[in-house]
Motif scaffolding. Structure first.
Motif, PDB file in Angstrom:
ATOM      1  N   ARG A 254       0.816  -1.208   0.000  1.00 55.15           N
ATOM      2  CA  ARG A 254       0.000   0.000   0.000  1.00 55.15           C
ATOM      3  C   ARG A 254       0.857   1.268   0.000  1.00 55.15           C
ATOM      4  N   GLY A 255       0.427   2.229  -0.814  1.00 62.50           N
ATOM      5  CA  GLY A 255       1.066   3.542  -0.813  1.00 62.50           C
ATOM      6  C   GLY A 255       2.375   3.598  -1.584  1.00 62.50           C
ATOM      7  N   GLN A 256       2.722   2.505  -2.238  1.00 61.81           N
ATOM      8  CA  GLN A 256       3.992   2.482  -2.960  1.00 61.81           C
ATOM      9  C   GLN A 256       3.792   2.627  -4.467  1.00 61.81           C
ATOM     10  N   VAL A 257       4.915   2.808  -5.145  1.00 57.20           N
ATOM     11  CA  VAL A 257       4.910   2.807  -6.606  1.00 57.20           C
ATOM     12  C   VAL A 257       5.797   1.652  -7.060  1.00 57.20           C
ATOM     13  N   HIS A 258       5.196   0.715  -7.757  1.00 57.56           N
ATOM     14  CA  HIS A 258       5.980  -0.389  -8.299  1.00 57.56           C
ATOM     15  C   HIS A 258       6.008  -0.304  -9.812  1.00 57.56           C
ATOM     16  N   LEU A 259       7.103  -0.784 -10.355  1.00 54.81           N
ATOM     17  CA  LEU A 259       7.292  -0.709 -11.795  1.00 54.81           C
ATOM     18  C   LEU A 259       7.551  -2.124 -12.311  1.00 54.81           C
ATOM     19  N   ILE A 260       6.846  -2.519 -13.356  1.00 55.30           N
ATOM     20  CA  ILE A 260       7.195  -3.778 -14.010  1.00 55.30           C
ATOM     21  C   ILE A 260       7.778  -3.439 -15.370  1.00 55.30           C
ATOM     22  N   ILE A 261       8.992  -3.901 -15.585  1.00 55.29           N
ATOM     23  CA  ILE A 261       9.601  -3.686 -16.896  1.00 55.29           C
ATOM     24  C   ILE A 261       9.959  -5.043 -17.493  1.00 55.29           C
ATOM     25  N   GLY A 262      10.195  -5.038 -18.768  1.00 59.05           N
ATOM     26  CA  GLY A 262      10.534  -6.294 -19.418  1.00 59.05           C
ATOM     27  C   GLY A 262      10.375  -6.149 -20.906  1.00 59.05           C
ATOM     28  N   PRO A 263      11.018  -7.025 -21.648  1.00 59.23           N
ATOM     29  CA  PRO A 263      10.936  -6.902 -23.110  1.00 59.23           C
ATOM     30  C   PRO A 263       9.526  -7.177 -23.613  1.00 59.23           C
ATOM     31  N   ASN A 264       9.275  -6.788 -24.865  1.00 58.92           N
ATOM     32  CA  ASN A 264       7.987  -7.060 -25.496  1.00 58.92           C
ATOM     33  C   ASN A 264       7.696  -8.550 -25.481  1.00 58.92           C
ATOM     34  N   GLY A 265       6.458  -8.911 -25.195  1.00 66.68           N
ATOM     35  CA  GLY A 265       6.065 -10.317 -25.251  1.00 66.68           C
ATOM     36  C   GLY A 265       6.446 -11.097 -24.010  1.00 66.68           C
ATOM     37  N   SER A 266       6.899 -10.414 -22.965  1.00 70.02           N
ATOM     38  CA  SER A 266       7.309 -11.150 -21.761  1.00 70.02           C
ATOM     39  C   SER A 266       6.112 -11.484 -20.864  1.00 70.02           C
ATOM     40  N   GLY A 267       4.944 -10.873 -21.165  1.00 69.65           N
ATOM     41  CA  GLY A 267       3.741 -11.214 -20.394  1.00 69.65           C
ATOM     42  C   GLY A 267       3.242 -10.095 -19.499  1.00 69.65           C
ATOM     43  N   LYS A 268       3.755  -8.879 -19.674  1.00 67.70           N
ATOM     44  CA  LYS A 268       3.364  -7.768 -18.791  1.00 67.70           C
ATOM     45  C   LYS A 268       1.877  -7.420 -18.924  1.00 67.70           C
ATOM     46  N   SER A 269       1.426  -7.258 -20.183  1.00 67.86           N
ATOM     47  CA  SER A 269       0.009  -6.913 -20.393  1.00 67.86           C
ATOM     48  C   SER A 269      -0.903  -8.055 -19.978  1.00 67.86           C
ATOM     49  N   THR A 270      -0.439  -9.278 -20.207  1.00 71.05           N
ATOM     50  CA  THR A 270      -1.221 -10.443 -19.782  1.00 71.05           C
ATOM     51  C   THR A 270      -1.423 -10.416 -18.280  1.00 71.05           C
ATOM     52  N   LEU A 271      -0.358 -10.067 -17.570  1.00 70.92           N
ATOM     53  CA  LEU A 271      -0.454  -9.976 -16.112  1.00 70.92           C
ATOM     54  C   LEU A 271      -1.514  -8.940 -15.722  1.00 70.92           C
ATOM     55  N   ALA A 272      -1.460  -7.774 -16.374  1.00 69.07           N
ATOM     56  CA  ALA A 272      -2.413  -6.703 -16.053  1.00 69.07           C
ATOM     57  C   ALA A 272      -3.851  -7.146 -16.326  1.00 69.07           C
ATOM     58  N   LEU A 273      -4.083  -7.727 -17.503  1.00 71.62           N
ATOM     59  CA  LEU A 273      -5.442  -8.119 -17.889  1.00 71.62           C
ATOM     60  C   LEU A 273      -5.958  -9.278 -17.037  1.00 71.62           C
TER      61      LEU A 273
ATOM     62  N   PHE B 191      -5.882   0.873 -19.441  1.00 70.63           N
ATOM     63  CA  PHE B 191      -5.574  -0.019 -20.560  1.00 70.63           C
ATOM     64  C   PHE B 191      -4.438   0.497 -21.437  1.00 70.63           C
ATOM     65  N   GLN B 192      -3.674  -0.452 -21.955  1.00 67.73           N
ATOM     66  CA  GLN B 192      -2.671  -0.065 -22.944  1.00 67.73           C
ATOM     67  C   GLN B 192      -3.376   0.370 -24.235  1.00 67.73           C
ATOM     68  N   ASN B 193      -4.408  -0.377 -24.602  1.00 73.97           N
ATOM     69  CA  ASN B 193      -5.197  -0.029 -25.791  1.00 73.97           C
ATOM     70  C   ASN B 193      -6.649   0.180 -25.392  1.00 73.97           C
ATOM     71  N   PRO B 194      -6.999   1.391 -24.960  1.00 70.57           N
ATOM     72  CA  PRO B 194      -8.379   1.655 -24.532  1.00 70.57           C
ATOM     73  C   PRO B 194      -9.376   1.356 -25.658  1.00 70.57           C
ATOM     74  N   VAL B 195     -10.517   0.848 -25.274  1.00 71.71           N
ATOM     75  CA  VAL B 195     -11.509   0.366 -26.240  1.00 71.71           C
ATOM     76  C   VAL B 195     -12.491   1.478 -26.612  1.00 71.71           C
ATOM     77  N   GLU B 196     -12.793   1.589 -27.896  1.00 73.33           N
ATOM     78  CA  GLU B 196     -13.769   2.597 -28.340  1.00 73.33           C
ATOM     79  C   GLU B 196     -15.184   2.078 -28.115  1.00 73.33           C
ATOM     80  N   ILE B 197     -16.043   2.910 -27.531  1.00 75.94           N
ATOM     81  CA  ILE B 197     -17.447   2.529 -27.375  1.00 75.94           C
ATOM     82  C   ILE B 197     -18.268   3.546 -28.170  1.00 75.94           C
TER      83      ILE B 197
ATOM     84  N   LEU C 195      -1.294   0.489 -14.305  1.00 76.47           N
ATOM     85  CA  LEU C 195      -1.274   1.289 -15.533  1.00 76.47           C
ATOM     86  C   LEU C 195      -0.406   0.586 -16.560  1.00 76.47           C
ATOM     87  N   ASP C 196      -1.043   0.121 -17.629  1.00 76.22           N
ATOM     88  CA  ASP C 196      -0.338  -0.641 -18.652  1.00 76.22           C
ATOM     89  C   ASP C 196       0.184   0.306 -19.722  1.00 76.22           C
ATOM     90  N   GLU C 197       1.461   0.571 -19.664  1.00 74.60           N
ATOM     91  CA  GLU C 197       2.131   1.459 -20.617  1.00 74.60           C
ATOM     92  C   GLU C 197       1.425   2.800 -20.803  1.00 74.60           C
TER      93      GLU C 197
END
Lengths: 438, 249
Positions: free
Chosen positions: B26-45, B84-90, B172-174
């Protein structure tokens, strides 16, 4: 129960007697009852399964005299439509035809002073018999098919609207039909006649609360737009998922007349509808807008037939449909321009949105022109499954129901935008109600 | 606040997360970094509960509760937010109506009537300062959700939604990809403000563009579906200098 000709003819006679109808109407009923056994289903509804034998056509109407006697679901529908309690009292005894808030106050006085007739059709038969007789069953007759024959044998209820020459009705005339317990009440007959240069907007809401077991709706609407008249009809239907909906809608536009038909259709087990509009006079036009929403196993086979029979006629057909679960929506858009209808144009646009991978949608355009100097266009777009939209909204804490409502209303927005605010709001509420019923 | 225990996630028959462990306080800022395709967005979703991201192993805990099989709306109501990294249009969904609904969900208040002017007034009253800080004028409210937005507008709108909902934890995804320097500065400022207002932040990035704008407490490196290294700012500096190879081996 075995459905014999003798039985049906007797029932037709009985209804006519109970309503105290003139002889010409009784004759139509009797003739139609016989025709029922000789005719086939309408072509666009051949595949619809209706078990005529098991339908309970003739149970006597149980009338609710007081508001408290109306079932909760009916009251909820009325409330959602923004009809105040004091007006609901007015409806309780009827079958039900309702004038919405705006109309009700002005209905008798203002309409009367304009010379406009707008009343339940059975009352119009008593008070304006010749006028009703002039227009009754002229655009759709009992000899056409089985459903129309059954309609003309057993029809009850509906609205009669007559707008005299040059009169512009300054507010929409509205009616609400709540289908209660008896299928016999589901063959409403509505006639709208707009004389030369007149203008009218008729809004009707139809709703079948879910307590009805198995029901068939087979109403008829006949619309006449005389030279230069503008008729706008907005129909909002919200059917429970065991209603089979086979309405007949016909319109004719004389020179420079305009017919605009907006139909929002939610639910029903199976709907098959094919409104027909004839552009008979030079420079006449038609705009047909359909919104539909299906869920569960529901199926809509909607469509429209527009015939350009005179020069410089215009038509525009817009269909927007949403299918959820295993629902299926199909749209058949037929636009014909006959030889000699020079300078005419027709355009059909269909969009659909699928809310699940099992939902389906199909568009069948049938455009035909025998006139070289004319133009026809068609555009269809089936939206991909809206799973990502749903997740996006749900990840904001909106429930599935709220998210679907937002997506569906957004999808309908370009069409609903054109409708006056309070009526657009009614359509929105109906959509919300329909989604809530999931 | 958020804990992932050996999270394994499959998307369309492919295992993308292969046992990810993570803990965010709680109250912290964490950063996840990693190359493309490493699973970062999958983790978020997967943490947000996307139905196409099937959890085939491990657990997700949020505020001590196991939310592994909770529907996405329930996770959101518990205070989890995903930008979202790619926000959805409604299409057709009016911005003011949408934001008013989000605010209503949080505080139970509604606009006076559904009339456009009342809805916009309501949204301005609740979110005006944030909109101004993000550079959104009132005309923005008459648009449709994400429809025709530029990349930067979409990212900033995600931030605005975060302030409408006031979650406990925002993933926050990218938020920094595809935005210009000015927008990046604005987003950085607003994220600092979110932190001050008590929102814990988990940032996913592969550019590290926001790193300088925030006091980052902990950096996690993701590679091939796992968190392979965690550390302080020195870890981030090392990767900036020598690339991910230093921690992958």
């Amino acid at each position: 129960m075995s459905l014999t000709e003798e039985f049906l003819v007797n029932k037709a006679r009985q209804i006519s007697r109970e309503l105290g109808e003139p002889e010409w109407l009784r004759e139509i009923r009797e003739r139609s009852a016989s025709l029922f056994f000789k005719l086939d289903m309408p072509e666009h509804a051949r595949h619809v399964k209706v078990d005529f034998e098991s339908l309970e056509y003739f149970s006597p109407a149980e009338k609710a005299e007081k508001l408290e006697e109306l079932p909760q679901e009916v009251r909820e529908t009325l409330e959602a439509l923004g009809i105040p309690e004091e007006e609901m009292e007015m409806l309780a005894g009827m079958q039900v035809q309702v004038d919405s808030s705006i109309v009700y106050q002005t209905f008798s006085d203002q309409l009367k002073s304009l010379g406009v007739i707008a009343m339940p059709i059975d009352r119009a038969i008593r008070e304006h018999e010749d006028l009703v007789r002039t227009y009754f069953a002229r655009l759709a007759g009992p000899e056409e098919n089985k459903i129309l024959a059954l309609h003309y044998a057993l029809w009850a209820g509906g609205t009669f609207i007559y707008v005299p020459e040059g009169v512009e009705v300054p507010f929409p005339i509205s009616a609400l039909f709540v289908m209660r317990s008896l299928p016999v009440a589901q063959a409403d007959h509505t006639i709208v006649v707009a004389e030369e240069g007149s203008k009218v907007h008729y809004i009707e809401g139809c709703s079948a609360p879910s307590y009805i077991r198995e029901a068939l709706h087979y109403g008829v609407t006949e619309v006449w737009a005389y030279p230069g008249a503008e008729v706008r009809i907005t129909t909002m239907q919200n059917w429970a998922n065991h209603v089979i909906n086979l309405p007949t809608k016909r319109g004719v536009a004389m020179s420079r007349a305009k017919i605009e038909w907006v139909e929002s259709l939610m639910g029903s087990k199976h709907t098959a509808v094919r409104p027909v509009i004839h552009l008979r006079g030079e420079g006449s036009s038609a705009r047909n807008v359909g919104l539909s929403f299906v869920k569960g196993e529901e199926r809509h086979d909607a469509g429209v037939v527009i015939r350009h029979l005179a020069p410089n006629t215009r038509s525009q057909v817009i269909s927007k449909s949403v299918a959820k679960d295993r629902g299926s929506t199909n749209f058949y858009g037929k636009v014909e321009i006959v030889k000699g209808a020079k300078g005419s144009s027709g355009f059909v646009q269909c969009d659909s949105l699928l809310l699940s991978p099992e939902a389906s949608s199909e568009t069948i355009p049938a455009l035909r022109s025998d006139e070289i100097d004319s133009e026809l266009g068609h555009e269809a777009y089936v939206g991909k499954v809206a799973e990502d939209k749903l997740f996006y909204l749900m990840s904001r804490g909106l429930s599935e129901e709220e998210a679907i409502t937002m997506i569906v209303l957004g999808f309908f927005e370009p069409v609903v935008r054109d409708i006056p605010f309070e009526y657009a709001n009614e359509i929105k509420k109906l959509i919300e109600l329909s989604i809530k019923g999931m | 606040m958020l804990r992932l225990d050996g999270l394994r996630v499959r998307v369309e028959d492919r295992e993308i997360l292969k046992g990810a462990d993570l803990e965010v306080q709680r109250g912290q800022v964490h950063l996840i970094i990693g190359p493309n395709g490493s699973g970062k967005s999958t983790l978020a979703l997967a943490v947000a509960g996307h139905p196409a991201y099937e959890v085939i192993g491990g657990r997700i805990f949020f505020e001590g509760e196991d939310i592994t099989s909770s529907p996405p709306d329930e996770r959101a109501r518990r205070g989890l937010f995903l930008a979202f990294q790619n926000p959805v249009e409604i299409e057709g969904l009016n911005m003011a109506d949408y934001l008013a609904k989000l605010i209503e969900k949080r505080i139970g208040e509604k606009p006076l009537t559904p009339l456009r002017e009342h809805v916009e007034e309501f949204v301005m009253e609740k979110l005006g300062p944030y909109m101004e800080a993000l550079g959104f004028d009132e005309g923005f409210l008459s648009r449709e959700v994400n429809v025709g937005f530029s990349g930067g507008e979409k990212k900033k709108f995600e931030i605005l939604q975060m302030f409408a909902l006031r979650p406990r934890l925002a993933i926050l995804d990218e938020p920094d990809s595809g935005v210009d320097v000015d927008s990046l500065n604005v987003i950085g400022r607003l994220l600092s403000r979110a932190l001050q207002e008590g929102i814990t932040l988990l940032l996913i990035t592969h550019t590290g563009g926001l790193y300088r704008h925030l006091r980052v407490d902990r950096v996690h490196v993701m590679y091939d579906g796992r968190i392979v290294a965690s550390g302080g700012s020195d870890l981030f500096e090392r990767i900036q200098e020598s690339g991910f190879e230093v921690v992958i081996r």
